[in-house]
Design a protein around this motif. Sequence first.
Motif, short mmCIF file in Angstrom:
data_model
loop_
_atom_site.label_atom_id
_atom_site.label_comp_id
_atom_site.label_asym_id
_atom_site.label_seq_id
_atom_site.Cartn_x
_atom_site.Cartn_y
_atom_site.Cartn_z
N GLU A 99 0.44 6.69 -5.27
CA GLU A 99 0.48 7.54 -4.09
C GLU A 99 0.37 9.02 -4.46
N GLN A 100 1.11 9.42 -5.50
CA GLN A 100 1.02 10.81 -5.95
C GLN A 100 -0.39 11.14 -6.44
N THR A 142 0.81 -1.21 0.00
CA THR A 142 0.00 0.00 0.00
C THR A 142 0.85 1.27 0.00
N SER A 143 2.16 1.13 0.00
CA SER A 143 3.04 2.29 -0.04
C SER A 143 4.39 1.89 -0.62
N VAL A 144 5.11 2.89 -1.13
CA VAL A 144 6.45 2.63 -1.64
C VAL A 144 7.35 2.13 -0.51
N CYS A 202 7.55 -0.50 -7.08
CA CYS A 202 7.74 0.77 -6.39
C CYS A 202 7.45 1.95 -7.31
N TRP A 240 -6.32 1.99 -7.79
CA TRP A 240 -5.40 1.00 -7.22
C TRP A 240 -5.77 -0.41 -7.68
N ASP A 262 -3.20 9.76 -5.41
CA ASP A 262 -4.05 9.89 -4.23
C ASP A 262 -3.92 11.28 -3.61
N ARG A 263 -2.68 11.77 -3.51
CA ARG A 263 -2.47 13.10 -2.95
C ARG A 263 -3.10 14.16 -3.84
N ILE A 286 3.61 2.06 -7.63
CA ILE A 286 2.97 2.51 -6.39
C ILE A 286 3.26 3.98 -6.14
N SER A 287 4.44 4.44 -6.52
CA SER A 287 4.76 5.86 -6.36
C SER A 287 3.77 6.73 -7.14
#
Length: 331
Positions: free
Chosen positions: A318-319, A96-98, A311, A164, A321-322, A314-315
């Motif tokens: 994550e970006q 769920t995260s890098v 990675c 995701w 999502d932000r 997922i990066s």
Amino acid sequence: MKIALIGYGYWGPNIARNLNKTKKAELYGICDMDENNLEKARKLYGDNVRYVKDYRELADEADAFCIALRQDVSFPIAVDLLSRKKHLFMEKPLATSVAKAGELGELARKNGVVLHVDHIMIYHPIVRYIRRMIDSGELGELLYFDVSRMNLGPHIKNDINAMWDLAVHDLAVLDYLCGGKEAKRVTAAGLAHYGRSEELTYLTVEYDNICASVRSSWISPIKERRMIIAGTKKMVVFDDMRTDEKLTICNKGVDLSTDFEEYGRYEARIRLGDIMMPHIETEDILLNSIEHFADCIREGRESLTDYRQACRVISILEQADRSMKGRVDKA
């Protein structure tokens, strides 16, 4: 090579079927906490397979494990198995995260085992065909990707959003076709109407001189899995929902002419050429993924879809999502 499966719910039966089919590995055991799921598996595979509720009963016997569980459940199990020096086949997304993906990757590296992420579309023969076109220069320089992966359901999940769940496939393909380029800028918008997670997302990823638009939806009236890839020489359309030839190669594009008397002027001219639909043999891409995993173990090499690719994917997520939450990074 003995491989055990953990999780016989939604996707696990497909992994078990292919482990049972391949000649490169043995389906040694199936683990699930639900006795009903174990009984379903037992009816298919009989006494040739061990059935347990606790994966640790198989840890000293199996050479490798496949994990098909929710992320909140799979991560601690993955840490435990990698620490036991077991090769690992993980469903997407890896974590769920890098940070967590990197932790798993470091454990695999430290213990000398293969960590394979099931970015299944990388093992599609058409994706490999397109990669060869790129490598040979047939497409020219890459310009953009336009991707749609939509359906009505089949599930609306609360633990992850549509991006995701769905876009992870397409981002892995983009990463593969772009040769592992790092994304320069990521923006996204989404709609969460039926639960906590976005059921519809629009994602834009910018690389050096390449732009990608990725649309993911659980609330579409039509099912679509289509990717348009444009190059300076040719363009291709990969429509995975077609029942016949899924790849269309268009000898179309834009040519720039500087054949003018006035200094510095140029003209963009549309080029319309032939369309070709090559026949590419159908393959079971999950079987391809599993056999690649087995080959990597046997040959002592890293997977094509290793934690580093995970990675990078997922990066981006994550970006995104932000970005959807209005916290776009300024760097």
